[in-house]
Design an enzyme around this catalytic site. Structure first.
Site, short mmCIF file in Angstrom:
data_model
loop_
_atom_site.label_atom_id
_atom_site.label_comp_id
_atom_site.label_asym_id
_atom_site.label_seq_id
_atom_site.Cartn_x
_atom_site.Cartn_y
_atom_site.Cartn_z
N SER A 105 17.27 1.23 3.95
CA SER A 105 17.08 2.20 2.88
C SER A 105 15.69 2.08 2.24
O SER A 105 14.70 2.42 2.87
CB SER A 105 18.20 2.02 1.85
OG SER A 105 18.27 3.10 0.96
N ASP B 2 2.78 4.16 8.39
CA ASP B 2 2.18 5.49 8.53
C ASP B 2 0.76 5.54 7.97
O ASP B 2 -0.10 6.25 8.51
CB ASP B 2 3.05 6.53 7.84
CG ASP B 2 4.34 6.81 8.59
OD1 ASP B 2 4.42 6.45 9.78
OD2 ASP B 2 5.27 7.39 8.00
N LYS C 231 19.33 3.25 7.83
CA LYS C 231 20.07 3.99 6.78
C LYS C 231 19.09 4.92 6.08
O LYS C 231 18.36 4.54 5.18
CB LYS C 231 20.69 2.99 5.80
CG LYS C 231 21.25 3.59 4.51
CD LYS C 231 22.46 4.48 4.75
CE LYS C 231 23.23 4.74 3.46
NZ LYS C 231 22.50 5.51 2.45
#
Length: 724
Positions: free
Chosen positions: A490, A501, A515
């Site tokens: 999460s 990224d 998740k």
């Protein structure tokens, strides 16, 4: 004619019958074929009363069906195909190991297989309740049979033949009829007896243990409630949309901690129902179970004992009942008997003593340490920040306390202290971090980047919300490594994905949990519905759902990915992607990543601690891949000895690496483990080499590309710092 009545026509087993509404309760007179003279001892006063749906449940069912069809993230209609899937999921929930129903039962039930969907749309619950009542009746038959075997004496069982028993029967075919099921249950009893004999338990104690287990399950079978059937049926239904969408009964809904996180006040563990068992999903950071160190995710609870009392077998119990039994006064001790996640079969158990306590926020707080590495004559100081969870003291925040605790505020302070210590790089350890406050993940990313988007959230209408770091302050501009594992989930995945990224640092470890969905709890006229309403996406456009975050450099883990993780769950939402949002790319590691991986692999090839980890993973993998176990005493004893010797060998090899004396026996090892677990001041440094490896990767980064030393020039960094 009800389903139960139609099925009874296909069953050859004699029974004393009692009419009750649309279902007919099977009596308990049970002649067991295949065993001469063996007959179940009956309690004439105990008769199963079939449960029936209520008007409130029917209304709740209609509301659930509407919510699922029109507000869930997944666009899924209620069709004949879905009806068959609900049927399969429901039977899987009620008889996952296929030890109660026979193929005759399944054949008789096939007439309603494709009719459940239309009934669920309109609140017609009787078909689901008929199935539930039939299973309960079969459960009673089986438990009576098991008790009959025990009453005959376990010394009459044969342990010298070539019998085997399948470890996991979830994919096994249904036994043909009741006679075949009798033979399976004889094997189940033999397996349970053999496992306890190999652990040194006397036969009279074994008989007592098994009798109490089956009598406890039998008692609960007689006490089945309408709400049990409704919750099981609704969860089979809601689970078609995704595994995180579920129904909470009014009883479960009374306690927010139970129905949302299942964080127990007593031991700090997240639990869920797993067929007949209660399974540990994760441990609450800073909680008693986490600090004690023996309870692990995917362990299944067999019994619960209070101080000075006999264990209570909880197989087949409802989750809320197990929760109530485990909870208790602070500083009292509860003993859990569990089937370890890495056990070769369900008969292998261990007992764990846990002292109940409250989970304190300060014990979940981020912490730091500095490790020193020497590389080719050059010394490196690496700062390590461990974040157990993404937390925020909302009460203090709302009260206006300027010093309220939160992950981001604490990490900001720790980074400042590490910079004063003159560290060359920072390792963020998010292993076993199951997530927490979303805004904290967003803010934490902001400590390491100039400003920009951190995560995208898409709802069922394809509306996309982008969370941004609006603060141009860069608290730490140096080289960064993020450690993750399968239990990182999460908010942890949002942070790790954003760092990856942005090219802001390297992600090291194993594939994360996956998740990537957001749930909301919605009230019903009867209970609550937790429903998935949106999905997380990285700034690069890929979802964290199902796939998680794939590390740049992989380090194997003991955790079984086939049993833990989003992609191990039925009907999990798939990975997909949306458009990327504009964001900076600080470093391009593509030119050096191959060299980084090669150096990492060379180090691990000669690292004795990693070699031991690999051996342990191979050993656990072999255990998990065992399809059958022998019911021959001599063969099973040899297998048991091999497993014990391997455990002892691995433990002693690790002790020798630390300069410690090896253990003479497995009993010595287990006693030492118990002592270590009882001492909450001890720390498990068994896998510290993973943190050190993060430091070595950091040093490799600096050696191969000095540009990774800072995302900003000294002048820029000073200017940014002044804006704080």
């Amino acid at each position: 004619m009800s389903i139960a009545e139609r099925i009874r026509q296909h069953s050859p087993r004699p029974a004393t019958l009692k009419k009750a509404g649309l279902c007919t309760a099977l009596g308990l007179a049970l002649l067991v074929p295949g065993l001469s003279g063996l007959q179940a001892k009956l309690d004439d006063s105990a008769i199963y009363e079939p449960v029936a749906p209520t008007i409130d449940q029917a209304r709740a069912n209609i509301l659930i069906a509407r919510q699922l069809q029109f507000t869930h993230f997944r666009n899924l209609g209620i069709s004949d195909e879905l009806s068959g899937d609900v049927f399969d999921a429901y039977l899987d929930y009620l008889d996952n190991q296929r030890v109660y129903l026979t193929q005759q039962d399944i054949d008789a039930l096939s007439s309603v297989r494709n009719r459940l969907g239309s009934a669920l749309k309109t609140g017609q619950l009787q078909p689901g309740f008929d199935i539930y009542n039939l299973v309960q009746q079969r459960v009673i038959e089986r438990l009576q049979f098991a008790l009959s075997l025990i009453d005959e004496g376990i010394d009459n069982l044969d342990f010298e033949g070539n019998d085997q028993i399948r470890v996991d029967r979830s994919e096994a075919p249904w036994e043909a009829d009741s006679a075949a099921l009798d033979q399976l249950w004889i094997k189940r009893i033999k397996n349970a007896v053999l496992a306890q004999r190999l652990n040194g338990t006397e036969d009279d104690v074994i008989e007592d243990n098994l009798r109490r287990r089956y009598e406890g399950q039998l008692k609960r079978a007689y006490q089945a409630r309408s709400e049990d059937a409704f919750q099981a049926y609704m969860n089979a239904f809601t689970g078609m949309w995704d595994p995180h969408t579920s129904y909470f009964s009014p009883r479960t809904s009374e306690n927010f901690n139970i129905n949302m996180s299942l964080s127990l006040e007593g031991i700090g563990a997240v639990l869920q129902s797993d067929n007949e068992y209660t399974k540990v999903v994760r441990l609450v950071p800073g909680g008693p179970a986490s600090k004690q160190g023996q309870l692990q995710p995917a362990d299944r609870i067999v019994s619960v004992a209070q101080e000075g009392e006999k264990p209570v077998n909880v197989i087949g119990w409802r989750l809320d009942e197990v929760v109530d039994l485990i909870r208790g006064p602070r500083n009292s001790t509860v003993t859990l008997e569990v089937i370890p996640a890495n056990a070769s079969d369900e008969s292998v158990t261990r007992s764990i003593d846990i002292s109940r306590d409250e989970v304190k926020l300060e014990e979940q707080s981020a912490s730091k340490e500095v490790i020193e590495l020497e590389r080719k004559g050059q010394d490196y100081r690496i700062g390590v920040i461990t974040i157990p969870t993404f937390y925020a003291d909302f009460q203090a925040m709302q009260a206006g306390d300027p010093n309220y605790k939160s992950t981001t505020r604490d990490v900001r302070r720790l980074i400042s202290e590490l910079k004063e210590d003159g560290v060359d790089g920072v390792v963020m350890d998010l292993r076993n971090n199951g997530g927490g406050a979303l805004h904290e993940a967003n803010d934490l990313v902001g400590l390491f980047i100039d400003k920009g988007p951190t995560v995208q959230i898409r709802n069922a209408n394809n509306d996309v919300q982008v969370l941004n770091d609006e603060d141009p302050t860069v608290v730490y501009d140096g080289p960064l490594v993020v450690l993750v594992n399968r239990m990182s989930a999460s908010a942890s995945e949002i942070f790790a994905g954003a760092i990856q990224d942005y090219g802001r640092g390297l992600v090291v470890g194993s594939q994360t949990f996956g998740k990537g969905t957001v749930q909301a709890v919605r009230p019903l006229n009867h209970g609550q519905l937790k429903i998935t309403q949106s999905k997380f996406y990285r700034v690069s456009g890929g979802s964290t759902q199902h796939k998680g975050v794939i590390p740049d450099i992989e380090i194997p883990s003991r955790i079984d990915k086939t049993r833990i993780g989003e992609d191990a769950l039925d009907h999990a939402l798939p990975w997909d992607q949306i458009e990327a949002v504009p964001h900076n790319r600080y470093f391009d590691f593509s030119g050096i990543i191959d060299e980084l991986r090669e150096r990492h692999e060379d180090r691990f090839a000669t690292n004795p601690e990693f070699s031991l980890l690999q051996k342990e993973i191979e050993f656990l993998t072999q255990q998990r891949q065992m399809d059958y176990v022998s019911l021959n005493h001599a063969e099973r004893k040899d297998q048991h000895s091999q497993i014990e010797n391997t455990r002892l060998t691995i433990a002693n090899a690790r002790r020798e690496l630390r300069g410690e004396e090896p253990f003479d026996t497995l009993e010595d090892l287990e006693q030492w483990q118990d002592e270590q677990a009882a001492d909450l001041d001890t720390t498990d440094d068994e896998l510290d080499f993973v943190i050190r490896e993060g430091g070595h990767i950091m040093a490799d980064l600096l050696e191969l590309d000095q540009r990774t030393a800072s995302i900003l020039s000294p002048t820029q960094f000073a200017a940014k710092a002044e804006t704080r």
